[in-house]
Design a protein around this motif. Structure first.
Motif, PDB file in Angstrom:
ATOM      1  N   LEU A  67     -10.656   8.307   6.320  1.00 25.50           N
ATOM      2  CA  LEU A  67      -9.585   7.561   5.663  1.00 25.50           C
ATOM      3  C   LEU A  67      -9.861   7.392   4.176  1.00 25.50           C
ATOM      4  O   LEU A  67      -8.932   7.406   3.354  1.00 25.50           O
ATOM      5  N   VAL A  68     -11.126   7.240   3.828  1.00 28.17           N
ATOM      6  CA  VAL A  68     -11.511   7.122   2.421  1.00 28.17           C
ATOM      7  C   VAL A  68     -10.967   8.302   1.619  1.00 28.17           C
ATOM      8  O   VAL A  68     -10.382   8.138   0.538  1.00 28.17           O
ATOM      9  N   GLN A  69     -11.127   9.516   2.156  1.00 26.09           N
ATOM     10  CA  GLN A  69     -10.672  10.701   1.427  1.00 26.09           C
ATOM     11  C   GLN A  69      -9.147  10.832   1.443  1.00 26.09           C
ATOM     12  O   GLN A  69      -8.547  11.310   0.476  1.00 26.09           O
ATOM     13  N   LEU A  70      -8.508  10.408   2.519  1.00 29.98           N
ATOM     14  CA  LEU A  70      -7.044  10.429   2.545  1.00 29.98           C
ATOM     15  C   LEU A  70      -6.470   9.493   1.486  1.00 29.98           C
ATOM     16  O   LEU A  70      -5.462   9.803   0.846  1.00 29.98           O
ATOM     17  N   ILE A  71      -7.119   8.358   1.284  1.00 33.12           N
ATOM     18  CA  ILE A  71      -6.666   7.429   0.251  1.00 33.12           C
ATOM     19  C   ILE A  71      -6.867   8.038  -1.134  1.00 33.12           C
ATOM     20  O   ILE A  71      -6.025   7.874  -2.029  1.00 33.12           O
ATOM     21  N   GLN A  72      -7.984   8.766  -1.324  1.00 34.67           N
ATOM     22  CA  GLN A  72      -8.197   9.451  -2.597  1.00 34.67           C
ATOM     23  C   GLN A  72      -7.077  10.452  -2.859  1.00 34.67           C
ATOM     24  O   GLN A  72      -6.522  10.514  -3.966  1.00 34.67           O
ATOM     25  N   LEU A  73      -6.754  11.264  -1.849  1.00 34.48           N
ATOM     26  CA  LEU A  73      -5.662  12.235  -2.005  1.00 34.48           C
ATOM     27  C   LEU A  73      -4.347  11.518  -2.293  1.00 34.48           C
ATOM     28  O   LEU A  73      -3.546  11.971  -3.130  1.00 34.48           O
ATOM     29  N   ARG A  74      -4.118  10.432  -1.619  1.00 32.08           N
ATOM     30  CA  ARG A  74      -2.881   9.658  -1.788  1.00 32.08           C
ATOM     31  C   ARG A  74      -2.745   9.164  -3.230  1.00 32.08           C
ATOM     32  O   ARG A  74      -1.668   9.251  -3.835  1.00 32.08           O
ATOM     33  N   ARG A  75      -3.833   8.654  -3.778  1.00 25.72           N
ATOM     34  CA  ARG A  75      -3.782   8.164  -5.162  1.00 25.72           C
ATOM     35  C   ARG A  75      -3.503   9.311  -6.136  1.00 25.72           C
ATOM     36  O   ARG A  75      -2.720   9.167  -7.086  1.00 25.72           O
ATOM     37  N   LEU A  76      -4.156  10.439  -5.913  1.00 26.75           N
ATOM     38  CA  LEU A  76      -3.958  11.573  -6.811  1.00 26.75           C
ATOM     39  C   LEU A  76      -2.538  12.124  -6.706  1.00 26.75           C
ATOM     40  O   LEU A  76      -1.931  12.506  -7.716  1.00 26.75           O
ATOM     41  N   ALA A  80      -7.655  -6.761   6.043  1.00 26.17           N
ATOM     42  CA  ALA A  80      -7.320  -6.345   7.400  1.00 26.17           C
ATOM     43  C   ALA A  80      -5.844  -6.012   7.530  1.00 26.17           C
ATOM     44  O   ALA A  80      -5.473  -4.993   8.145  1.00 26.17           O
ATOM     45  N   ALA A  81      -4.991  -6.832   6.939  1.00 23.94           N
ATOM     46  CA  ALA A  81      -3.551  -6.590   7.030  1.00 23.94           C
ATOM     47  C   ALA A  81      -3.151  -5.327   6.275  1.00 23.94           C
ATOM     48  O   ALA A  81      -2.370  -4.505   6.772  1.00 23.94           O
ATOM     49  N   ASP A  82      -3.680  -5.145   5.082  1.00 21.39           N
ATOM     50  CA  ASP A  82      -3.297  -3.990   4.264  1.00 21.39           C
ATOM     51  C   ASP A  82      -3.743  -2.679   4.899  1.00 21.39           C
ATOM     52  O   ASP A  82      -2.973  -1.709   4.961  1.00 21.39           O
ATOM     53  N   VAL A  83      -4.979  -2.613   5.358  1.00 19.60           N
ATOM     54  CA  VAL A  83      -5.495  -1.358   5.902  1.00 19.60           C
ATOM     55  C   VAL A  83      -4.879  -1.062   7.271  1.00 19.60           C
ATOM     56  O   VAL A  83      -4.556   0.088   7.582  1.00 19.60           O
ATOM     57  N   THR A  84      -4.682  -2.093   8.093  1.00 23.04           N
ATOM     58  CA  THR A  84      -4.058  -1.873   9.393  1.00 23.04           C
ATOM     59  C   THR A  84      -2.617  -1.413   9.227  1.00 23.04           C
ATOM     60  O   THR A  84      -2.139  -0.522   9.955  1.00 23.04           O
ATOM     61  N   THR A  85      -1.907  -1.964   8.253  1.00 27.96           N
ATOM     62  CA  THR A  85      -0.538  -1.524   7.983  1.00 27.96           C
ATOM     63  C   THR A  85      -0.523  -0.079   7.505  1.00 27.96           C
ATOM     64  O   THR A  85       0.336   0.714   7.921  1.00 27.96           O
ATOM     65  N   LEU A  86      -1.449   0.279   6.659  1.00 23.52           N
ATOM     66  CA  LEU A  86      -1.529   1.659   6.168  1.00 23.52           C
ATOM     67  C   LEU A  86      -1.714   2.642   7.313  1.00 23.52           C
ATOM     68  O   LEU A  86      -1.085   3.695   7.363  1.00 23.52           O
ATOM     69  N   LYS A 105     -10.874  -3.170  -3.177  1.00 23.91           N
ATOM     70  CA  LYS A 105     -10.675  -2.271  -4.323  1.00 23.91           C
ATOM     71  C   LYS A 105     -10.464  -0.838  -3.869  1.00 23.91           C
ATOM     72  O   LYS A 105      -9.572  -0.131  -4.346  1.00 23.91           O
ATOM     73  N   PHE A 106     -11.301  -0.410  -2.950  1.00 29.77           N
ATOM     74  CA  PHE A 106     -11.320   0.992  -2.528  1.00 29.77           C
ATOM     75  C   PHE A 106     -10.147   1.335  -1.624  1.00 29.77           C
ATOM     76  O   PHE A 106      -9.517   2.387  -1.766  1.00 29.77           O
ATOM     77  N   MET A 107      -9.823   0.440  -0.681  1.00 37.15           N
ATOM     78  CA  MET A 107      -8.927   0.796   0.409  1.00 37.15           C
ATOM     79  C   MET A 107      -7.484   0.342   0.234  1.00 37.15           C
ATOM     80  O   MET A 107      -6.611   0.779   0.984  1.00 37.15           O
ATOM     81  N   THR A 111       0.526  -4.245  12.927  1.00 38.03           N
ATOM     82  CA  THR A 111      -0.226  -5.272  12.195  1.00 38.03           C
ATOM     83  C   THR A 111       0.244  -6.663  12.584  1.00 38.03           C
ATOM     84  O   THR A 111      -0.568  -7.566  12.791  1.00 38.03           O
ATOM     85  N   ALA A 112       1.563  -6.833  12.697  1.00 35.60           N
ATOM     86  CA  ALA A 112       2.103  -8.135  13.103  1.00 35.60           C
ATOM     87  C   ALA A 112       1.582  -8.515  14.484  1.00 35.60           C
ATOM     88  O   ALA A 112       1.221  -9.676  14.732  1.00 35.60           O
ATOM     89  N   GLY A 113       1.519  -7.540  15.389  1.00 31.14           N
ATOM     90  CA  GLY A 113       0.996  -7.805  16.726  1.00 31.14           C
ATOM     91  C   GLY A 113      -0.470  -8.174  16.691  1.00 31.14           C
ATOM     92  O   GLY A 113      -0.916  -9.078  17.405  1.00 31.14           O
ATOM     93  N   ALA A 114      -1.245  -7.482  15.845  1.00 29.75           N
ATOM     94  CA  ALA A 114      -2.676  -7.765  15.736  1.00 29.75           C
ATOM     95  C   ALA A 114      -2.918  -9.152  15.151  1.00 29.75           C
ATOM     96  O   ALA A 114      -3.819  -9.883  15.595  1.00 29.75           O
ATOM     97  N   ILE A 115      -2.100  -9.539  14.157  1.00 30.82           N
ATOM     98  CA  ILE A 115      -2.241 -10.866  13.557  1.00 30.82           C
ATOM     99  C   ILE A 115      -1.884 -11.944  14.577  1.00 30.82           C
ATOM    100  O   ILE A 115      -2.581 -12.962  14.706  1.00 30.82           O
ATOM    101  N   ALA A 116      -0.807 -11.719  15.326  1.00 30.50           N
ATOM    102  CA  ALA A 116      -0.406 -12.688  16.345  1.00 30.50           C
ATOM    103  C   ALA A 116      -1.495 -12.845  17.399  1.00 30.50           C
ATOM    104  O   ALA A 116      -1.804 -13.961  17.838  1.00 30.50           O
ATOM    105  N   ALA A 117      -2.079 -11.725  17.809  1.00 34.24           N
ATOM    106  CA  ALA A 117      -3.157 -11.783  18.805  1.00 34.24           C
ATOM    107  C   ALA A 117      -4.370 -12.501  18.247  1.00 34.24           C
ATOM    108  O   ALA A 117      -5.022 -13.289  18.952  1.00 34.24           O
ATOM    109  N   SER A 118      -4.690 -12.246  17.001  1.00 34.74           N
ATOM    110  CA  SER A 118      -5.843 -12.892  16.385  1.00 34.74           C
ATOM    111  C   SER A 118      -5.640 -14.404  16.310  1.00 34.74           C
ATOM    112  O   SER A 118      -6.555 -15.184  16.600  1.00 34.74           O
ATOM    113  N   GLU A 119      -4.422 -14.815  15.930  1.00 28.54           N
ATOM    114  CA  GLU A 119      -4.124 -16.246  15.871  1.00 28.54           C
ATOM    115  C   GLU A 119      -4.215 -16.873  17.255  1.00 28.54           C
ATOM    116  O   GLU A 119      -4.720 -17.982  17.436  1.00 28.54           O
TER     117      GLU A 119
END
Length: 420
Positions: A50-59, A299-305, A268-270, A312-320
């Protein structure tokens, strides 16, 4: 385009470059064509990829042309690991994984717009090369004394197992990819993790030797967990991008539990958070770490990505529901199963007393200990406190016919899984 390298550096996404000044000029005067390769050594990509996919995405967002290479041929060989020889996969299995990974990268890049990403498979240009042509046309450009200096190769040469010629030749195959993409698409920048530096440099050296041209390599730092161990399947701690292999709930929980010392680096990175937003999150970590605002944001930003807003909404609800004041009975069946899968516990049948259930799931070691916990008001089932040691769990307590969630206090919980 002019400031993309500055942004990558600010985000901590640059470890090494072949020539930073030349690369900076090339990026500013672009667009460049850039590629990154992903070998199908598993049925899913993982967090390290995923780190490299994000790099490609930024470029790509900066206007550069990006190529995703899925290694149908290099995946049949396997990049040498320092520890041991890889188990070769069948051609059919590798082809299946190529198709799955090709589909998996789709959401991260734009394959349809004015500057569409390109997806390629290196089997297309390597399967027709004969052994003699491979040795004559490409092997002659490599020196064994240089190849054996690569870290993974050197480690294997010094081991009892040694290294096979198959894996030893991997760096030539990867170098051939860069040469082909240079010729076919004008590709002049390759991305990878810092542990891939030797393989990446082999490609730029081959282009210089064959074509007399200089091209670029850029690596990103290896992101590690708090213990300093890198993420990946070979390390046994892979966070998979496939929802069937690491559920969105488990994925979210992983980033929610990142330590304070690591969270800003990962944000910063993700994520696409701005400098001002990150500065505010850094302040929150320093002044109010107990609120875990930065971890929740990450957690919300990367899970949504990776999994989308609904997951993500389901994961947040479960976590709560599992760790806060949410209603665990309101969770849908899929999210509940994902959450329960992360808990310790044991099998329990309807009609079991609360006392015996505490022993079955490991919360209490004995009936006396269980009775004391219940008497102290420390036990709840599905977030409802119970005070009767002889209370019997009913079929309705097993949510969605899966499990009842038993808690001791707020932090210790276990799953009473419905016995079949």
């Amino acid at each position: 385009m002019s400031n993309i390298l500055d942004e990558l550096q600010w985000r901590g996404a640059v470890a090494q470059t072949t020539d930073e000044t030349q690369l900076r000029d090339a990026l500013a005067n672009g667009p460049l064509t850039v590629y990154c390769g992903f070998d199908p050594t598993a049925p899913s990509l993982h967090f390290g990829n995923l780190v490299q996919l994000i790099q490609l995405r930024r470029l790509q967002r900066a206007g550069h042309r990006v190529i995703v290479l899925v290694g149908g041929s290099t995946g049949l060989i396997g990049d040498p690991r320092p520890s041991a020889e890889r188990v070769l996969k069948t051609k059919d299995q590798t082809a299946q994984w190529v198709a799955r990974i090709r589909e998996q990268v789709q959401p991260f890049l734009d394959f349809d717009g004015d500057n569409p990403a390109i997806a390629v498979n290196n089997l297309d240009w390597t399967q027709g090369i004969s052994a003699l042509d491979f040795l004559r046309d490409y092997g002659k450009h490599f020196r064994v004394n240089g190849m054996i200096k690569k870290d993974a190769v050197a480690a294997r040469l010094n081991s009892e197992q040694g290294i096979s010629y198959t894996e030893f030749s991997y760096q030539i195959l990867q170098a051939l990819d860069y040469l082909h993409l240079f010729r076919e698409y004008g590709c002049t920048l390759q991305l990878g993790g810092s542990d891939q530096w030797g393989n990446l440099i082999a490609g730029s050296d081959l282009i210089r030797s064959v074509e007399g041209k200089s091209v670029h390599v850029l690596t990103s730092p290896l992101l590690t967990d708090a213990s300093g161990q890198k993420y990946g399947k070979s390390e046994g701690n892979a966070i998979w991008l496939d929802a069937q292999m690491t559920s969105p709930y488990a994925f979210y929980q992983y980033f929610l539990n990142v330590e304070d010392s690591e969270v800003i680096k990962l944000i910063k990175f993700m994520t696409d958070r701005t400098k001002d937003e990150i500065a505010e999150l850094e302040r929150a970590v320093a002044e109010e770490p107990f609120k875990r605002v930065a971890q929740k944001t990450l957690a919300a930003d990367v899970t949504t990505l990776v999994h989308g807003e609904a997951a993500t909404a389901g994961a947040i609800a479960a976590s709560e529901a599992m760790f806060g004041k949410g209603d665990v009975t309101a969770l849908d069946a899929r999210t509940l199963r994902d959450a329960v899968a992360e808990l310790p516990g044991g099998e329990v049948s309807p009609g079991t007393t609360l006392t015996d259930a505490l022993i079955a799931v490991g919360i209490a070691e004995s009936r006396n200990a269980a009775r004391r916990l219940i008497g102290d008001g420390a036990i709840s089932v599905n977030n409802a406190k119970l005070d009767d040691p002889e209370h019997e769990l009913s079929a309705d307590d097993f949510l969605h016919g899966v499990a009842a969630i038993i808690k001791r206090g707020r932090k210790h919980q276990a799953a009473a899984r419905l016995a079949h």
